[in-house]
Design a protein around this motif. Structure first.
Motif, mmCIF file in Angstrom:
data_model
loop_
_atom_site.group_PDB
_atom_site.id
_atom_site.type_symbol
_atom_site.label_atom_id
_atom_site.label_comp_id
_atom_site.label_asym_id
_atom_site.label_seq_id
_atom_site.Cartn_x
_atom_site.Cartn_y
_atom_site.Cartn_z
ATOM 1 N N ILE A 137 -23.895 -97.616 69.340
ATOM 2 C CA ILE A 137 -23.885 -97.089 67.967
ATOM 3 C C ILE A 137 -22.823 -97.840 67.178
ATOM 4 O O ILE A 137 -21.620 -97.594 67.340
ATOM 5 C CB ILE A 137 -23.598 -95.571 67.937
ATOM 6 N N ASP A 138 -23.246 -98.781 66.343
ATOM 7 C CA ASP A 138 -22.341 -99.570 65.485
ATOM 8 C C ASP A 138 -21.298 -100.340 66.297
ATOM 9 O O ASP A 138 -20.146 -100.483 65.888
ATOM 10 C CB ASP A 138 -21.645 -98.658 64.454
ATOM 11 N N THR A 139 -21.708 -100.848 67.454
ATOM 12 C CA THR A 139 -20.777 -101.557 68.340
ATOM 13 C C THR A 139 -21.006 -103.071 68.370
ATOM 14 O O THR A 139 -20.302 -103.788 69.072
ATOM 15 C CB THR A 139 -20.900 -101.016 69.780
ATOM 16 N N GLY A 140 -21.986 -103.558 67.592
ATOM 17 C CA GLY A 140 -22.349 -104.964 67.657
ATOM 18 C C GLY A 140 -21.314 -105.893 67.041
ATOM 19 O O GLY A 140 -20.401 -105.467 66.320
ATOM 20 N N ASP A 141 -21.459 -107.190 67.309
ATOM 21 C CA ASP A 141 -20.533 -108.198 66.779
ATOM 22 C C ASP A 141 -20.552 -108.205 65.255
ATOM 23 O O ASP A 141 -21.606 -108.079 64.623
ATOM 24 C CB ASP A 141 -20.919 -109.586 67.288
ATOM 25 N N ILE A 142 -19.367 -108.391 64.664
ATOM 26 C CA ILE A 142 -19.223 -108.448 63.221
ATOM 27 C C ILE A 142 -19.671 -109.815 62.712
ATOM 28 O O ILE A 142 -19.300 -110.862 63.258
ATOM 29 C CB ILE A 142 -17.759 -108.178 62.816
ATOM 30 N N LEU A 143 -20.476 -109.807 61.641
ATOM 31 C CA LEU A 143 -20.971 -111.053 61.046
ATOM 32 C C LEU A 143 -20.244 -111.358 59.732
ATOM 33 O O LEU A 143 -19.648 -112.405 59.573
ATOM 34 C CB LEU A 143 -22.480 -110.948 60.809
ATOM 35 N N GLU A 144 -20.315 -110.431 58.779
ATOM 36 C CA GLU A 144 -19.649 -110.591 57.480
ATOM 37 C C GLU A 144 -19.014 -109.256 57.109
ATOM 38 O O GLU A 144 -19.445 -108.186 57.547
ATOM 39 C CB GLU A 144 -20.649 -111.002 56.400
ATOM 40 N N MET A 145 -17.993 -109.330 56.241
ATOM 41 C CA MET A 145 -17.295 -108.115 55.847
ATOM 42 C C MET A 145 -16.789 -108.253 54.409
ATOM 43 O O MET A 145 -16.282 -109.302 54.020
ATOM 44 C CB MET A 145 -16.122 -107.853 56.804
ATOM 45 N N ASP A 146 -16.949 -107.201 53.619
ATOM 46 C CA ASP A 146 -16.415 -107.141 52.259
ATOM 47 C C ASP A 146 -15.610 -105.856 52.104
ATOM 48 O O ASP A 146 -16.110 -104.762 52.405
ATOM 49 C CB ASP A 146 -17.539 -107.164 51.222
ATOM 50 N N LYS A 147 -14.376 -105.987 51.625
ATOM 51 C CA LYS A 147 -13.504 -104.833 51.462
ATOM 52 C C LYS A 147 -13.618 -104.258 50.044
ATOM 53 O O LYS A 147 -13.946 -104.967 49.098
ATOM 54 C CB LYS A 147 -12.050 -105.218 51.761
ATOM 55 N N TYR A 148 -13.324 -102.956 49.940
ATOM 56 C CA TYR A 148 -13.362 -102.278 48.639
ATOM 57 C C TYR A 148 -12.226 -101.259 48.580
ATOM 58 O O TYR A 148 -12.087 -100.411 49.461
ATOM 59 C CB TYR A 148 -14.705 -101.570 48.430
ATOM 60 N N THR A 149 -11.397 -101.361 47.540
ATOM 61 C CA THR A 149 -10.295 -100.415 47.339
ATOM 62 C C THR A 149 -10.839 -99.118 46.748
ATOM 63 O O THR A 149 -11.570 -99.137 45.749
ATOM 64 C CB THR A 149 -9.230 -101.003 46.395
ATOM 65 N N ILE A 150 -10.492 -97.986 47.357
ATOM 66 C CA ILE A 150 -11.005 -96.681 46.924
ATOM 67 C C ILE A 150 -10.057 -96.067 45.893
ATOM 68 O O ILE A 150 -8.915 -95.730 46.227
ATOM 69 C CB ILE A 150 -11.153 -95.715 48.110
ATOM 70 N N PRO A 151 -10.474 -95.902 44.637
ATOM 71 C CA PRO A 151 -9.631 -95.214 43.658
ATOM 72 C C PRO A 151 -9.318 -93.788 44.104
ATOM 73 O O PRO A 151 -10.135 -93.144 44.775
ATOM 74 C CB PRO A 151 -10.484 -95.217 42.380
ATOM 75 N N ASP A 152 -8.149 -93.295 43.730
ATOM 76 C CA ASP A 152 -7.680 -91.991 44.204
ATOM 77 C C ASP A 152 -8.572 -90.841 43.758
ATOM 78 O O ASP A 152 -8.614 -89.801 44.412
ATOM 79 C CB ASP A 152 -6.245 -91.747 43.714
ATOM 80 N N ASP A 153 -9.289 -91.025 42.650
ATOM 81 C CA ASP A 153 -10.117 -89.930 42.142
ATOM 82 C C ASP A 153 -11.607 -90.132 42.423
ATOM 83 O O ASP A 153 -12.440 -89.353 41.981
ATOM 84 C CB ASP A 153 -9.899 -89.742 40.638
ATOM 85 N N MET A 154 -11.966 -91.173 43.174
ATOM 86 C CA MET A 154 -13.380 -91.448 43.446
ATOM 87 C C MET A 154 -13.935 -90.484 44.485
ATOM 88 O O MET A 154 -13.329 -90.255 45.526
ATOM 89 C CB MET A 154 -13.555 -92.893 43.913
#
Length: 286
Positions: A137-154
């Motif tokens: 379950i979601d254990t496979g090799d990582i291919l690509e990744m994009d980060k996103y900053t979470i606003p405090d009120d989101m």
């Protein structure tokens, strides 16, 4: 392979890029609304709109579903919030395997509720990971990744919509690198894995003995389902939005365990529409 609205931008991106999509697999139609009318999932509606055949097997573990997949002879299977576990027989069918779009920075938040748990736990950032699927379950090799900053009120529902769009871009970059022969695989550090189980209505009641920020995160994380609730004069009051205050001078400012307050910005009584905290308070002696 996908089912809910979260997966629609990925399907739309594949269509826009003119990839050959011989079929879309999604969960069976489900009854919704007061009349319990049988309703197609969003991915099915999108696929039919573009003339793509839709298959909705109850399971991927029977011979007929496997035979259908083999007849389609896919080079690659893209999986986005499908809602079913793919057995190894399915993973082995396409020469390029199965690529999954997951709404967290793996190995953190494996499982069904990565968006909600990132907000519930007050994470400052999350993102999208594409992974080469394996039998876990979601254990496979990582291919690509994009980060996103979470606003405090989101809220989690707002973050869901943002990551849904972000995921389409991550997927298309992954496929482009696959076509170019430049795609690399990075094994996950399983010792750093955390899990994000499904939410339940049992999580709804708010606990004001906790710190104000934790209460605020609770409200954000359970928006829009199952929703945070508090008791008001013996009946549950759903709380959609809050903010944290250092001091309080209103019945809408609820004291919390750390001496700070949360302000009720948007609430909803059973059977009524959501309203601002001020509108709810108007005409009431609290």
């Amino acid at each position: 392979m996908g089912t809910p609205q979260f997966a629609v931008p990925c399907l739309q991106a594949l269509i826009a890029a003119r990839h050959d999509i011989p079929a879309v697999f999604c969960q069976p139609d489900k009854p919704q609304g007061r009349r319990m009318q049988l309703t197609p999932p969003p991915v099915k509606a999108c696929a039919l709109e573009h003339g793509i055949p839709v298959l909705q097997p109850a399971t991927l573990r029977d011979d007929s579903a496997i035979a259908q997949l083999r007849d389609l002879a896919p080079e690659l299977i893209v999986v986005v919030a499908y809602g079913k576990i793919l057995p190894q027989t399915v993973l082995d069918i396409p020469p390029h395997g199965c690529i999954n779009v997951h709404a967290s920075l793996l190995p953190k938040y494996r499982g069904a509720g990565p968006i909600q748990w990132a907000v519930l736990n007050g994470e400052p950032e999350t993102g999208i990971t594409t992974q080469q699927m394996d039998a876990g379950i979601d254990t496979g090799d990582i291919l690509e990744m994009d980060k996103y900053t979470i606003p405090d009120d989101m809220t989690a529902s707002e973050l869901h919509d943002r990551l849904s769009e972000l995921g389409a871009g991550t997927l298309m970059r992954t496929i482009a690198r696959l076509q170019q022969g430049t795609l690399t695989r990075t094994p996950q550090d399983h010792t750093q894995a955390t899990h994000a189980p499904m939410l339940s209505r049992d999580m709804s009641p708010m606990d004001f003995t906790r710190a104000a920020q934790q209460v605020h995160n609770h409200v954000r994380g359970l928006n829009a389902w199952p929703g945070a609730t508090m008791d008001f004069e013996g009946t549950p009051l759903k709380v959609h939005k809050t903010c944290v205050l250092e001091t309080g001078d209103s019945p809408l400012h609820i004291p919390c365990g750390d001496g700070k307050f949360v302000e009720l910005l948007q609430v909803q009584q059973a059977g009524k529409k959501a309203m601002t905290g001020e509108d709810f308070l108007r005409g009431r002696r609290v």
